[in-house]
Design a protein around this motif. Structure first.
Motif: not given
Length: 304
Positions: A49, A51-52
């Protein structure tokens, strides 16, 4: 035209400053990822999450990306609604504007006649009663006023619905709650401005010519006292937007105020940022409108 460009530049600078403050306050409140995800999230889910959402990048890079996307109207997807945050905010804007504008109109209807009456009847018993009403209005917390109105007119008398939006009846109590909150300040400005104007020589001259008192008060005195009154009304709209956050929550009014409270509770930070920027844009636009009214009422006033 130069004044118009200066006003537009000021609005841009205000939006830049507000969006910057909102961005860094979010990051200062703690790790956004840990606030957004449930406590039972695994480390793999947290890393994915992060990284997202781009939170694994340097803060300076995140800030630049935020500004670039914000200029394009992209504040990211709402974590709760799973759609662009700006679209969610724009859906709620009509409800907030409806409440704010009606509350403004109601506060004007309350404050201006009472302010004029208080100035004309200075040091009378009725003027003292108006002063007491002003102090009461300023001392009552906005949420307490809303709850008392709900208990009286909604729960006990069953005259008005206590929550939601749909009919004019739904609008009356939340708008009156906001109006009572801001009307005392407007009333005080009306009173003080009228007292100052009524002592001017041209008012005495108008009276000596045999003009009716209503003509003297409303045509001559009120027009010349209008600039400070319009100033405070313009600033009150920004105050009303802040008060709408509480009022919309109390009355379950589906506006931006209620939305931003829910977004904060659910750590929906893309939605929080969109709400803050849009509300700041409305306030800055209203201030610009007030400046334009200055030039209409008194052409001698220059925007510079």
């Amino acid at each position: 035209m130069g004044g118009l460009w200066k006003q537009c530049l000021r609005i841009v600078l205000v939006l830049f400053g507000i969006s910057t403050i909102a961005f860094f306050l979010i990051h200062l409140s703690g790790d956004p990822v840990l606030l957004m995800l449930p406590p039972e999230a695994t480390q793999e889910e947290i890393d994915a999450f992060r990284h997202q959402m781009g939170f694994d990048r340097p803060l300076s890079e995140q800030y630049v990306n935020f500004l670039v996307q914000a200029v394009q109207g992209d504040f990211g997807k709402s974590l709760k609604f799973h759609q662009p945050s700006l679209d969610v905010v724009l859906e709620r804007i009509p409800a907030t504007l409806e409440l704010t504008l009606f509350a403004t109109l109601l506060s004007i209807v309350i404050a201006i006649p009472l302010g004029i009456y208080s100035a004309v009847n200075r040091n009378s018993l009725s003027e003292n009663l108006v002063t007491v009403a002003v102090f009461l209005g300023q001392s009552m917390p906005i949420f307490w006023t809303g709850i008392m109105l709900m208990l009286l007119f909604g729960v006990k008398l069953h005259w008005l619905p206590v929550s939601g939006r749909g009919t004019f009846a739904h609008l009356i109590m939340p708008a009156f709650t906001l109006a009572v909150w801001v009307a005392p300040t407007t009333l005080r400005i009306v009173r003080s401005s009228m007292l100052e104007v009524l002592q001017q020589d041209y008012i005495r001259t108008a009276r000596s010519k045999g003009l009716a008192e209503k003509v003297v008060i409303y045509k001559h005195a009120l027009k010349n006292a209008a600039i400070p009154i319009i100033t405070v009304i313009g600033f009150q709209i920004g105050k009303l937007l802040g008060g709408a956050v509480v009022t919309e929550t109390v009355f379950a009014w589906p506006g931006v105020g209620q939305l931003v409270v829910k977004a904060i509770y659910t750590a929906d930070y893309p939605l929080v940022q969109a709400c803050v920027v849009i509300l700041a844009l409305i306030v800055a636009t209203m201030n610009f409108s007030v400046d334009s009214m200055y030039r209409y009422l008194n052409p001698k006033i220059k925007s510079g």
